[in-house]
Design an enzyme around this catalytic site. Sequence first.
Site, PDB file in Angstrom:
ATOM      1  N   ASN A 118       0.894  -1.281  -0.015  1.00 30.47           N
ATOM      2  CA  ASN A 118      -0.030  -0.005   0.066  1.00 30.47           C
ATOM      3  C   ASN A 118       0.894   1.286  -0.110  1.00 30.47           C
ATOM      4  O   ASN A 118       1.615   1.548   1.149  1.00 30.47           O
ATOM      5  CB  ASN A 118      -0.660   0.153   1.089  1.00 30.47           C
ATOM      6  CG  ASN A 118      -1.924   1.067   1.270  1.00 30.47           C
ATOM      7  OD1 ASN A 118      -1.687   2.211   0.816  1.00 30.47           O
ATOM      8  ND2 ASN A 118      -2.974   0.734   2.081  1.00 30.47           N
ATOM      9  N   PRO A 119       0.876   1.935  -1.076  1.00 33.56           N
ATOM     10  CA  PRO A 119       1.507   3.241  -1.196  1.00 33.56           C
ATOM     11  C   PRO A 119       1.423   4.373  -0.063  1.00 33.56           C
ATOM     12  O   PRO A 119       2.197   5.069   0.214  1.00 33.56           O
ATOM     13  CB  PRO A 119       1.404   3.773  -2.802  1.00 33.56           C
ATOM     14  CG  PRO A 119       0.506   2.703  -3.299  1.00 33.56           C
ATOM     15  CD  PRO A 119       0.326   1.770  -2.580  1.00 33.56           C
ATOM     16  N   GLY A 120       0.008   4.459   0.117  1.00 31.02           N
ATOM     17  CA  GLY A 120      -0.373   5.209   1.252  1.00 31.02           C
ATOM     18  C   GLY A 120       0.384   4.999   2.532  1.00 31.02           C
ATOM     19  O   GLY A 120       0.793   6.085   3.116  1.00 31.02           O
ATOM     20  N   ASP A 178       0.333  -3.808   9.847  1.00 30.26           N
ATOM     21  CA  ASP A 178      -1.111  -4.120   9.664  1.00 30.26           C
ATOM     22  C   ASP A 178      -2.179  -3.255  10.375  1.00 30.26           C
ATOM     23  O   ASP A 178      -1.902  -2.923  11.549  1.00 30.26           O
ATOM     24  CB  ASP A 178      -1.037  -5.530  10.196  1.00 30.26           C
ATOM     25  CG  ASP A 178      -2.147  -6.340   9.512  1.00 30.26           C
ATOM     26  OD1 ASP A 178      -2.754  -5.879   8.398  1.00 30.26           O
ATOM     27  OD2 ASP A 178      -3.054  -6.747  10.436  1.00 30.26           O
ATOM     28  N   ASP A 210      -9.999   6.491   4.990  1.00 30.80           N
ATOM     29  CA  ASP A 210      -9.824   7.821   5.356  1.00 30.80           C
ATOM     30  C   ASP A 210     -11.257   8.812   5.173  1.00 30.80           C
ATOM     31  O   ASP A 210     -11.474   9.558   6.152  1.00 30.80           O
ATOM     32  CB  ASP A 210      -8.724   8.642   4.651  1.00 30.80           C
ATOM     33  CG  ASP A 210      -7.288   7.851   5.385  1.00 30.80           C
ATOM     34  OD1 ASP A 210      -7.516   7.356   6.474  1.00 30.80           O
ATOM     35  OD2 ASP A 210      -6.415   8.131   4.952  1.00 30.80           O
TER      36      ASP A 210
HETATM   37  P1  ITT Z   1      -0.626  -4.337   3.193  1.00 30.10           P
HETATM   38  O1  ITT Z   1      -1.123  -5.598   3.860  1.00 30.10           O
HETATM   39  O2  ITT Z   1       0.107  -4.801   1.787  1.00 30.10           O
HETATM   40  O3  ITT Z   1       0.156  -3.487   3.854  1.00 30.10           O
HETATM   41  P2  ITT Z   1      -3.322  -3.113   2.975  1.00 30.10           P
HETATM   42  O4  ITT Z   1      -3.722  -2.061   2.454  1.00 30.10           O
HETATM   43  O5  ITT Z   1      -4.000  -4.529   2.595  1.00 30.10           O
HETATM   44  O6  ITT Z   1      -1.810  -3.391   2.444  1.00 30.10           O
HETATM   45  P3  ITT Z   1      -4.029  -3.582   5.684  1.00 30.10           P
HETATM   46  O7  ITT Z   1      -4.207  -5.222   5.549  1.00 30.10           O
HETATM   47  O8  ITT Z   1      -3.378  -3.397   6.765  1.00 30.10           O
HETATM   48  O9  ITT Z   1      -3.171  -3.066   4.277  1.00 30.10           O
HETATM   49  O10 ITT Z   1      -5.047  -2.650   5.658  1.00 30.10           O
HETATM   50  C1  ITT Z   1      -6.464  -2.892   5.980  1.00 30.10           C
HETATM   51  C2  ITT Z   1      -7.305  -2.208   5.360  1.00 30.10           C
HETATM   52  O11 ITT Z   1      -7.406  -0.899   6.123  1.00 30.10           O
HETATM   53  C3  ITT Z   1      -7.043  -1.630   3.628  1.00 30.10           C
HETATM   54  O12 ITT Z   1      -8.222  -1.585   3.101  1.00 30.10           O
HETATM   55  C4  ITT Z   1      -6.439  -0.375   3.880  1.00 30.10           C
HETATM   56  O13 ITT Z   1      -6.668   0.499   2.819  1.00 30.10           O
HETATM   57  C5  ITT Z   1      -7.139   0.233   5.193  1.00 30.10           C
HETATM   58  N1  ITT Z   1      -6.400   1.145   5.844  1.00 30.10           N
HETATM   59  C6  ITT Z   1      -5.154   0.879   6.490  1.00 30.10           C
HETATM   60  N2  ITT Z   1      -4.719   1.785   7.186  1.00 30.10           N
HETATM   61  C7  ITT Z   1      -5.511   3.141   6.729  1.00 30.10           C
HETATM   62  C8  ITT Z   1      -5.435   4.471   7.074  1.00 30.10           C
HETATM   63  O14 ITT Z   1      -4.428   4.912   7.917  1.00 30.10           O
HETATM   64  N3  ITT Z   1      -6.463   4.892   6.532  1.00 30.10           N
HETATM   65  C9  ITT Z   1      -7.378   4.444   5.707  1.00 30.10           C
HETATM   66  N4  ITT Z   1      -7.544   3.049   5.553  1.00 30.10           N
HETATM   67  C10 ITT Z   1      -6.476   2.311   5.955  1.00 30.10           C
END
Ligand code: ITT
Length: 219
Positions: free
Chosen positions: A8-10, A62, A181
């Site tokens: 996730n680049p964010g 995570d 977000d």
């Molecule tokens: P990785 O597992 O490869 O890190 P991912 O986006 O799937 O990427 P997560 O399983 O940790 O990562 O993310 C769970 C979900 O929560 C996913 O849909 C993210 O977009 C969202 N998420 C995580 N952190 C967030 C944030 O700070 N703001 C908004 N949404 C977030």
Amino acid sequence: MLNYVTTNPGKVREAESYLRDGTVAQLDFDYTEIQAAELAPIAARGAREAYRAADGPVLVDDAGLFIEALDGFPGPYSSYVEDTLGVERVWDISRDLDDRRSAFRCTLAYCDGEAFAASPDPVDRGDRVAAAATGPSDRNAADTDAEEEADADATLPVKLFEGYVPGRIVAPRGDGGFGYDPIFEHGDETFAEMDTERKNAVSHRGRALEKFAEWYADR
Ligand code: ITT
């Protein structure tokens, strides 16, 4: 250089903004996400798998959104729910709730193959997390090579750093950030209305990164 393990680049943008320039580089590695009610065992196991793949220090991130009136849904399944339902439909499900309080949680899991000195910090709980991540001993044979390897080094030390931020689910606003977000309001703004620095100052990830940075400075 530390491998920040995420697809996730964010997340990378936020980690790079928080930590000193050049401390982290994205390792775009999709580790096995086990099913668990909490983020910690998922992140710990991911860190062990990623460490083996990277052959160097890794930090796994995570995170999830926990809606109180929905018993913490989508929680550890936030990624799956974003991919299948989408953020707008999570708002649709939440809009009629009397209580729309919710929270973001983030668990950072660090592994560099070495043990950690004893610490009063309660997040260093490798054994318990390893047990939770490995699961019952009589379960079926591991399904994949990755699972077999993860079981084999379940004792590899992992240090966890957790961050939490309370807020509430609202109708989507803002076009910054990522993921949930736009529907997560903290104070008067959604996270999608904040720039990266402001979000980091209050967010689950910013709090976890703060704990990590303090500890890592001495490592
Ligand atoms: P990785 O597992 O490869 O890190 P991912 O986006 O799937 O990427 P997560 O399983 O940790 O990562 O993310 C769970 C979900 O929560 C996913 O849909 C993210 O977009 C969202 N998420 C995580 N952190 C967030 C944030 O700070 N703001 C908004 N949404 C977030």
